[in-house]
Design an enzyme around this catalytic site. Structure first.
Site, PDB file in Angstrom:
ATOM      1  N   SER A 181      43.566  32.798  39.303  1.00  0.00           N
ATOM      2  CA  SER A 181      43.082  32.255  40.568  1.00  0.00           C
ATOM      3  C   SER A 181      44.253  31.763  41.410  1.00  0.00           C
ATOM      4  O   SER A 181      45.390  31.694  40.946  1.00  0.00           O
ATOM      5  CB  SER A 181      42.105  31.095  40.312  1.00  0.00           C
ATOM      6  OG  SER A 181      42.819  29.934  39.907  1.00  0.00           O
TER       7      SER A 181
ATOM      8  N   LYS B 100      47.473  23.608  35.805  1.00  0.00           N
ATOM      9  CA  LYS B 100      47.668  22.727  36.953  1.00  0.00           C
ATOM     10  C   LYS B 100      48.978  21.960  36.744  1.00  0.00           C
ATOM     11  O   LYS B 100      49.643  22.096  35.728  1.00  0.00           O
ATOM     12  CB  LYS B 100      46.515  21.719  37.102  1.00  0.00           C
ATOM     13  CG  LYS B 100      45.118  22.322  37.078  1.00  0.00           C
ATOM     14  CD  LYS B 100      44.778  23.106  38.329  1.00  0.00           C
ATOM     15  CE  LYS B 100      43.380  23.702  38.238  1.00  0.00           C
ATOM     16  NZ  LYS B 100      43.056  24.575  39.382  1.00  0.00           N
TER      17      LYS B 100
ATOM     18  N   SER C  95      41.544  23.801  44.946  1.00  0.00           N
ATOM     19  CA  SER C  95      41.793  23.707  43.505  1.00  0.00           C
ATOM     20  C   SER C  95      40.744  22.834  42.847  1.00  0.00           C
ATOM     21  O   SER C  95      40.537  21.683  43.235  1.00  0.00           O
ATOM     22  CB  SER C  95      43.191  23.117  43.258  1.00  0.00           C
ATOM     23  OG  SER C  95      43.380  22.830  41.890  1.00  0.00           O
TER      24      SER C  95
END
Length: 250
Positions: A69, A125, A209
């Protein structure tokens, strides 16, 4: 339902290892010198050391991942293949993930692979908040323990009217962040104190996000490893892989 590849690999290692061991210490002693080794035993014996090597490397040293993504744009793009260091934060048991040998703790600014709370999918992340930190967002500006995380606009921002690229300083870790020029709901009026043994994670694509602002801080036991290297970019099978983006992850 996602495929549990570590469990499947462990199963294959155990099965091939049992067959190899049984042949090595029992069946081979009963065969005559001229008697051929059955094919299924020969294949198991050939695959066992390869599977064992892959299992050890993947479980304790390095594991490859592909970015699915755009939540880490501009640091990581969809199609990037990365290497994740599995031992930076300690040695963990395969499959169950229990830490058995502590080594280092995550640092603010690290790019980390983990499982979100109540989820069995891998996420990647950036570590923004450490245990005990107060994380505050106000009008898309990040404050850590009351201190402003300095952001400097980058020239590339002028190339797209929708986004702004900034250079952000997380206590000495400088990296690029993409923000919407019109801030979305994720960047407004958020505050939390990170619990003990938890980490607050945010994507570098700040307004696009799903991260700790949505599902909360990540418990220490959910850590998989630290992303350290982009080694290939390959967005789809219809395109040729590229090595133009290879390099260390900041």
């Amino acid at each position: 339902m996602d495929i549990n590849f570590p469990l499947i690999l462990l199963f294959l290692v155990v099965i091939s290892g049992v067959i190899w061991s049984f042949d090595r210490f029992v069946l081979s002693k009963k065969r005559s010198k001229d008697e051929p080794v059955p094919g299924w035993i020969e294949y198991s014996g050939s695959f066992f050391p390869v599977l064992l090597l892959v299992f050890v490397l993947r479980s304790f040293l390095f594991e490859p991942f592909q970015i699915p993504s755009g939540s880490m744009i501009p640091t990581l793009k969809v199609g990037d293949f990365i290497l994740v260091n599995k031992f930076t934060y300690g040695i963990r048991l395969p499959v169950i993930g229990t830490k058995i040998i502590p080594i280092n703790e995550p640092m603010r600014g690290d790019v980390m692979v983990f499982f979100p709370p109540e989820d069995d999918r891998y996420f990647i992340k950036r570590v923004v908040g450490l245990p005990g930190d107060e994380i505050r967002l106000r009008d898309n500006i990040l404050y850590i323990n009351g201190l402003l995380s300095n952001q400097v606009s980058l020239p590339e921002s002028a190339e797209d009217s929708r986004f702004e690229l900034v250079s952000e300083d997380l206590n000495g870790v400088v990296h690029s962040v993409q923000k919407n020029k019109i801030a979305g709901p994720l960047g407004k009026n958020y505050v939390i104190t990170v619990p003990d043994n938890h980490y607050f994670m945010m994507g570098d694509n700040r307004d696009n996000s799903s991260d700790s602002r949505v599902w909360g801080p990540v418990p220490e036991e959910n850590i998989v490893g630290k992303a350290v290297l982009i080694w290939m970019y390959w967005e789809s099978f219809g395109e040729l892989p590229s090595f133009d983006r290879t390099g260390k992850i900041n």
